[in-house]
Design a protein around this motif. Structure first.
Motif, PDB file in Angstrom:
ATOM      1  N   UNK A 265     -16.912 -72.869  44.863  1.00 35.81           N
ATOM      2  CA  UNK A 265     -15.424 -73.266  44.808  1.00 35.81           C
ATOM      3  C   UNK A 265     -15.134 -73.380  43.264  1.00 35.81           C
ATOM      4  N   UNK A 266     -14.361 -72.550  42.683  1.00 33.38           N
ATOM      5  CA  UNK A 266     -14.005 -72.876  41.144  1.00 33.38           C
ATOM      6  C   UNK A 266     -12.535 -72.961  40.985  1.00 33.38           C
ATOM      7  N   UNK A 267     -12.338 -73.720  39.801  1.00 31.20           N
ATOM      8  CA  UNK A 267     -11.170 -73.547  39.015  1.00 31.20           C
ATOM      9  C   UNK A 267     -11.176 -73.700  37.677  1.00 31.20           C
ATOM     10  N   UNK A 268     -10.266 -73.395  36.784  1.00 38.52           N
ATOM     11  CA  UNK A 268     -10.250 -73.123  35.725  1.00 38.52           C
ATOM     12  C   UNK A 268      -9.030 -74.083  34.958  1.00 38.52           C
ATOM     13  N   UNK A 269      -9.070 -74.751  34.275  1.00 31.34           N
ATOM     14  CA  UNK A 269      -7.737 -75.271  33.834  1.00 31.34           C
ATOM     15  C   UNK A 269      -7.772 -75.465  32.266  1.00 31.34           C
ATOM     16  N   UNK A 270      -6.672 -75.159  31.821  1.00 34.87           N
ATOM     17  CA  UNK A 270      -6.387 -74.898  30.307  1.00 34.87           C
ATOM     18  C   UNK A 270      -5.124 -76.030  29.829  1.00 34.87           C
ATOM     19  N   UNK A 271      -4.974 -76.257  28.567  1.00 33.80           N
ATOM     20  CA  UNK A 271      -4.104 -77.179  28.092  1.00 33.80           C
ATOM     21  C   UNK A 271      -3.359 -76.447  27.235  1.00 33.80           C
ATOM     22  N   UNK A 272      -3.013 -75.161  27.329  1.00 40.27           N
ATOM     23  CA  UNK A 272      -2.330 -74.538  26.269  1.00 40.27           C
ATOM     24  C   UNK A 272      -1.658 -73.176  27.070  1.00 40.27           C
ATOM     25  N   UNK A 273      -0.662 -72.608  26.542  1.00 39.78           N
ATOM     26  CA  UNK A 273       0.303 -71.739  27.364  1.00 39.78           C
ATOM     27  C   UNK A 273       0.281 -71.874  28.833  1.00 39.78           C
ATOM     28  N   UNK A 274       0.725 -73.215  28.959  1.00 36.79           N
ATOM     29  CA  UNK A 274       1.049 -73.836  30.533  1.00 36.79           C
ATOM     30  C   UNK A 274       1.628 -73.009  31.494  1.00 36.79           C
ATOM     31  N   UNK A 275       3.046 -72.382  30.773  1.00 33.86           N
ATOM     32  CA  UNK A 275       3.821 -71.611  31.528  1.00 33.86           C
ATOM     33  C   UNK A 275       3.611 -70.236  31.782  1.00 33.86           C
ATOM     34  N   UNK A 276       2.440 -69.645  31.133  1.00 33.37           N
ATOM     35  CA  UNK A 276       2.351 -68.283  31.088  1.00 33.37           C
ATOM     36  C   UNK A 276       1.759 -67.807  32.525  1.00 33.37           C
ATOM     37  N   UNK A 277       2.332 -67.531  33.551  1.00 33.95           N
ATOM     38  CA  UNK A 277       1.871 -66.919  34.701  1.00 33.95           C
ATOM     39  C   UNK A 277       1.140 -65.888  34.685  1.00 33.95           C
ATOM     40  N   UNK A 278       1.600 -64.924  33.793  1.00 31.09           N
ATOM     41  CA  UNK A 278       0.597 -63.544  33.716  1.00 31.09           C
ATOM     42  C   UNK A 278      -0.730 -63.871  33.110  1.00 31.09           C
ATOM     43  N   UNK A 279      -0.595 -64.925  32.235  1.00 26.70           N
ATOM     44  CA  UNK A 279      -1.817 -65.303  31.459  1.00 26.70           C
ATOM     45  C   UNK A 279      -2.902 -66.005  32.638  1.00 26.70           C
ATOM     46  N   UNK A 280      -2.219 -66.798  33.454  1.00 26.26           N
ATOM     47  CA  UNK A 280      -3.000 -67.347  34.508  1.00 26.26           C
ATOM     48  C   UNK A 280      -3.608 -66.350  35.520  1.00 26.26           C
ATOM     49  N   UNK A 281      -2.922 -65.360  35.622  1.00 23.81           N
ATOM     50  CA  UNK A 281      -3.628 -64.210  36.496  1.00 23.81           C
ATOM     51  C   UNK A 281      -4.685 -63.392  35.929  1.00 23.81           C
ATOM     52  N   UNK A 282      -4.589 -63.292  34.396  1.00 26.25           N
ATOM     53  CA  UNK A 282      -5.796 -62.927  33.811  1.00 26.25           C
ATOM     54  C   UNK A 282      -6.879 -63.662  33.996  1.00 26.25           C
ATOM     55  N   UNK A 283      -6.801 -65.091  33.860  1.00 29.31           N
ATOM     56  CA  UNK A 283      -7.719 -65.957  33.835  1.00 29.31           C
ATOM     57  C   UNK A 283      -8.567 -65.765  35.313  1.00 29.31           C
ATOM     58  N   UNK A 284      -7.477 -65.927  36.319  1.00 30.69           N
ATOM     59  CA  UNK A 284      -8.122 -65.679  37.566  1.00 30.69           C
ATOM     60  C   UNK A 284      -9.059 -64.530  37.631  1.00 30.69           C
ATOM     61  N   UNK A 285      -8.706 -63.354  37.386  1.00 28.41           N
ATOM     62  CA  UNK A 285      -9.203 -62.115  37.544  1.00 28.41           C
ATOM     63  C   UNK A 285     -10.629 -62.137  36.558  1.00 28.41           C
ATOM     64  N   UNK A 286     -10.495 -62.582  35.399  1.00 26.16           N
ATOM     65  CA  UNK A 286     -11.542 -62.516  34.501  1.00 26.16           C
ATOM     66  C   UNK A 286     -12.507 -63.335  34.957  1.00 26.16           C
ATOM     67  N   UNK A 287     -12.279 -64.614  35.373  1.00 27.00           N
ATOM     68  CA  UNK A 287     -13.239 -65.677  35.944  1.00 27.00           C
ATOM     69  C   UNK A 287     -13.729 -65.273  37.166  1.00 27.00           C
TER      70      UNK A 287
END
Length: 367
Positions: A265-287
């Protein structure tokens, strides 16, 4: 040797909060089948996923209000495990129960205690507030591994492998060449690296927008027996201040399913670009891809280890193995302590003895 058993008197991540709903979720943990669901009030419930009448998985039954009806013969079980209905029987002894398990929900995870309920102290759960905290944006996932959980424990404490296994995503050549510091006590290990100047890996170029050399720090924290927090901070090389410093917190719940299979079970949290949903999708796929590489490596190691059991292939330890080996010793010490206290395997279920006694009495009557 890598432990292939884990202590029962400990908290393990059972699920992301979003995974437990009014629909049944069946998941094996420490070799036991567990049924998860939520009551009508929204509280998570964990019962052993077997009816003690004929061992039918309760997850194949029906949810009647807050109670679970076995799909085989209709025995019905309350959230605390007490049997509330046996068709054709008017009274039911209070001792007729299936096992229930203590749960704790908070900051995005549902945790389960598999051992003595009297010892289920929630203060032992590691801090993981970044998952849902204000000022952070989080991507999450759940993956499965056909290998023992300790292999991931040690993978996550030896981040030098980023220079090789993950060179095209989160790694850079300097990581493996950078000295580490190791701190630990009887329940916790931290492995740290500080890289005053290094190239910015492709993943971090994408997520931070920094396309230059960086100053990077890594802290890999292990909380025995099966939870990790990986902290990565970076900023452009040469910045005197921290105005452009970026923080990423990766949480890892490494929960044994059986001796040689594992939930991740994993989660990746960042304190920058908080509202960038496209970036969150990239993080999810990459991780997910990076973790898949770790899983593939651990499964290959498990295949080799299994070929030698019950003996063990020769293994060379090097300097970066200090943290991983320390985690191995901590888990083994927890197991040794439980064995000395008589905690071996799954805990005793009073209903099992009730069922056995009833069966023996029936046999005597027939004789």
């Amino acid at each position: 040797m890598y432990p292939d058993e884990f202590p029962r008197n400990a908290w393990y991540v059972a699920a992301h909060s979003s995974e437990i709903t009014r629909e049944f979720l069946s998941r094996w943990i420490l070799g036991d089948p567990i049924l998860f669901y939520r009551t009508e009030a929204g509280e998570p419930v964990a019962l052993v996923d077997r009816c003690i009448h004929r061992q039918m998985p309760l997850s194949m039954g029906n949810l009647r209000g807050d109670r679970v009806e076995c799909g085989y013969h209709g025995l019905t079980w309350a959230p605390d495990g007490k049997c509330t209905r046996i068709p054709g029987r008017a009274t039911i002894p209070d001792s007729v129960r299936v096992q229930s398990f203590p749960l704790h929900e908070g900051s995005g995870f549902v945790w389960i205690w598999m051992g003595d309920p009297e010892k289920a102290d929630t203060s032992l759960i590691p801090d993981h507030h970044w998952y849902t905290a204000d000022g952070w944006t989080t991507a999450t996932g759940t993956q499965h591994m056909n290998a023992r959980a300790q292999l991931l424990n040690e993978n996550l404490l030896d981040l030098s492998h980023l220079s090789f296994l993950h060179l095209t995503s989160i790694g850079s050549p300097e990581i493996a060449e950078t000295a580490v510091t190791v701190e630990s006590d009887d329940t916790w290990v931290r492995v740290s690296r500080h890289m005053p100047r290094t190239v910015c890996p492709p993943y971090y170029v994408k997520v931070t927008g920094i396309d230059s050399d960086i100053e990077r720090e890594q802290h890999a924290d292990f909380f025995a027996p099966a939870f990790h927090t990986t902290t990565t901070t970076l900023k452009p090389y040469g910045d005197a201040g921290d105005e452009r410093k970026c923080h990423q917190k990766t949480l890892h719940g490494i929960t044994p399913e059986t001796r040689t299979t594992t939930h991740y079970f994993w989660s990746v949290s960042r304190d920058f670009a908080l509202d960038d949903e496209e970036l969150t999708g990239y993080v999810s796929n990459s991780v997910s891809t990076v973790i898949g590489q770790d899983i593939e490596a651990c499964e290959a190691i498990e295949h080799i280890i299994a070929a030698w059991e019950p003996s063990y292939p020769e293994e060379l330890n090097i300097k970066v193995d200090g943290g991983p080996l320390r985690s191995r010793k901590i888990v083994q010490a927890m197991l040794d302590k439980e064995r000395a206290e008589g905690v071996v395997g799954r805990p005793h279920n009073p209903s099992d003895s009730v069922a056995r006694a009833a069966a023996e009495a029936s046999t005597r009557r027939r004789q």
